[in-house]
Design an enzyme around this catalytic site. Structure first.
Site, PDB file in Angstrom:
ATOM      1  N   ARG A 107       1.939  -8.898  35.070  1.00 57.60           N
ATOM      2  CA  ARG A 107       1.970  -9.869  33.982  1.00 57.60           C
ATOM      3  C   ARG A 107       3.378 -10.416  33.788  1.00 57.60           C
ATOM      4  O   ARG A 107       4.363  -9.711  33.980  1.00 57.60           O
ATOM      5  CB  ARG A 107       1.494  -9.230  32.681  1.00 57.60           C
ATOM      6  CG  ARG A 107       0.085  -8.702  32.711  1.00 57.60           C
ATOM      7  CD  ARG A 107      -0.274  -8.001  31.420  1.00 57.60           C
ATOM      8  NE  ARG A 107       0.593  -6.856  31.159  1.00 57.60           N
ATOM      9  CZ  ARG A 107       0.436  -6.022  30.142  1.00 57.60           C
ATOM     10  NH1 ARG A 107      -0.556  -6.200  29.287  1.00 57.60           N
ATOM     11  NH2 ARG A 107       1.254  -4.999  29.979  1.00 57.60           N
ATOM     12  N   GLU A 113      -2.136  -0.236  19.303  1.00 59.33           N
ATOM     13  CA  GLU A 113      -3.206  -0.043  20.279  1.00 59.33           C
ATOM     14  C   GLU A 113      -4.564  -0.244  19.607  1.00 59.33           C
ATOM     15  O   GLU A 113      -4.690  -0.151  18.385  1.00 59.33           O
ATOM     16  CB  GLU A 113      -3.127   1.364  20.868  1.00 59.33           C
ATOM     17  CG  GLU A 113      -1.890   1.612  21.715  1.00 59.33           C
ATOM     18  CD  GLU A 113      -1.915   0.834  23.020  1.00 59.33           C
ATOM     19  OE1 GLU A 113      -3.017   0.665  23.600  1.00 59.33           O
ATOM     20  OE2 GLU A 113      -0.844   0.378  23.451  1.00 59.33           O
ATOM     21  N   ARG A 119       2.579 -11.121  28.656  1.00 56.08           N
ATOM     22  CA  ARG A 119       2.907 -10.004  27.748  1.00 56.08           C
ATOM     23  C   ARG A 119       4.114 -10.422  26.929  1.00 56.08           C
ATOM     24  O   ARG A 119       5.149 -10.787  27.483  1.00 56.08           O
ATOM     25  CB  ARG A 119       3.212  -8.747  28.571  1.00 56.08           C
ATOM     26  CG  ARG A 119       3.713  -7.541  27.766  1.00 56.08           C
ATOM     27  CD  ARG A 119       2.641  -7.001  26.850  1.00 56.08           C
ATOM     28  NE  ARG A 119       2.932  -5.660  26.380  1.00 56.08           N
ATOM     29  CZ  ARG A 119       3.755  -5.350  25.375  1.00 56.08           C
ATOM     30  NH1 ARG A 119       4.402  -6.315  24.736  1.00 56.08           N
ATOM     31  NH2 ARG A 119       3.928  -4.095  25.006  1.00 56.08           N
TER      32      ARG A 119
END
Length: 256
Positions: free
Chosen positions: A99, A65, A57
């Protein structure tokens, strides 16, 4: 990049440069691998030399989004920057999904900075509040209407996830949005035109209250910094100095 003429901002930049150097010295993990998948505008997967994979990330940014405007363009831009290339990920921390949250580089290119500079992502202020480079890159992209900033009322992804949506078109390009409760937001505010009960206006009534975030009808040529901010920077600087010196001593001891 915008030139900074405010002495206070220059001081902040100097202190933050030192802090970033300290962070790089203390950082425990660097991941190097080939980018084999790009999920969206801020998430990618690396395949490591041992054939294992690591989901990354990008630190300091938040891309649109999938349901938002410019989401596909953001994903495409991240693919152009990383897909099929060797990537170096300097891990800052791990998120709740496991992540690696990392500053990602392809060669000398800072991918997070490139995404924000091109108007493909927002500076994720809540998680990278002291990153002046990202803040300046977003300000320039917004001023130049690059990428997602071409939209008349772009909504940050973190607000979109909370349900924020443009209430209605600003047909006359009015500069203010006044909510039903009388709160005034200017066109730079993340709450501009995002509530269902409100109206666009050229000049709100005198009884309206300016938004604490954007200042509403109040404008300033340059941001001001309260006294406590200076003290906070000094405390952070003094707190990191011993850690940096200790790290340097450990590195030197290992060499001998």
């Amino acid at each position: 990049m915008l030139e900074c003429t405010c002495p206070m901002l220059t001081t902040v930049r100097t202190v933050l440069t030192f802090m970033l150097l300290a962070a790089s010295l203390l950082r425990a993990e660097t991941i190097v691998g080939k980018c084999t998948d790009v999920a969206d505008g801020d998430t990618l997967t690396l395949t490591l030399p041992d054939k294992s994979t690591e989901k990354i990330r990008l630190y300091g940014i938040d891309a649109p989004e999938r349901q938002q405007d410019y989401a596909e363009e953001a994903k495409q831009r991240l693919s152009e920057l990383t897909a099929g290339k060797e990537v170096r990920a300097e891990v800052m921390n791990r998120d709740r999904y496991g992540r690696a949250v990392a500053r990602v580089y392809t060669g000398k290119t800072d991918v997070s900075l490139a995404m924000v500079s091109g108007g493909c992502a927002w500076h994720y202020v809540i998680y990278a509040p002291l990153d002046i480079e990202l803040a300046e890159a977003e300000a320039l992209a917004s001023a130049q209407k690059w990428g997602l900033w071409q939209h008349p009322h772009p909504i940050a992804p973190w607000e979109f996830r909370k349900g924020a949506r443009p209430a209605k078109p600003n047909e006359h390009n009015y500069p203010y949005w006044v909510t039903e409760s009388g709160r005034v937001h200017n066109a730079r505010c993340k709450y501009f035109g995002t509530t269902q009960n409100g109206r666009y206006t050229a000049q709100p009534q005198m009884s309206a209250t300016d938004c604490n975030l954007c200042g509403g009808t109040a404008t300033e040529e340059q941001p001001t910094f309260p006294t406590w901010w200076n003290m906070l920077l000094l405390i952070l600087l003094l707190g990191l100095l011993p850690l940096v010196l200790l790290r340097l001593l450990i590195i030197r001891a290992r060499k001998h």
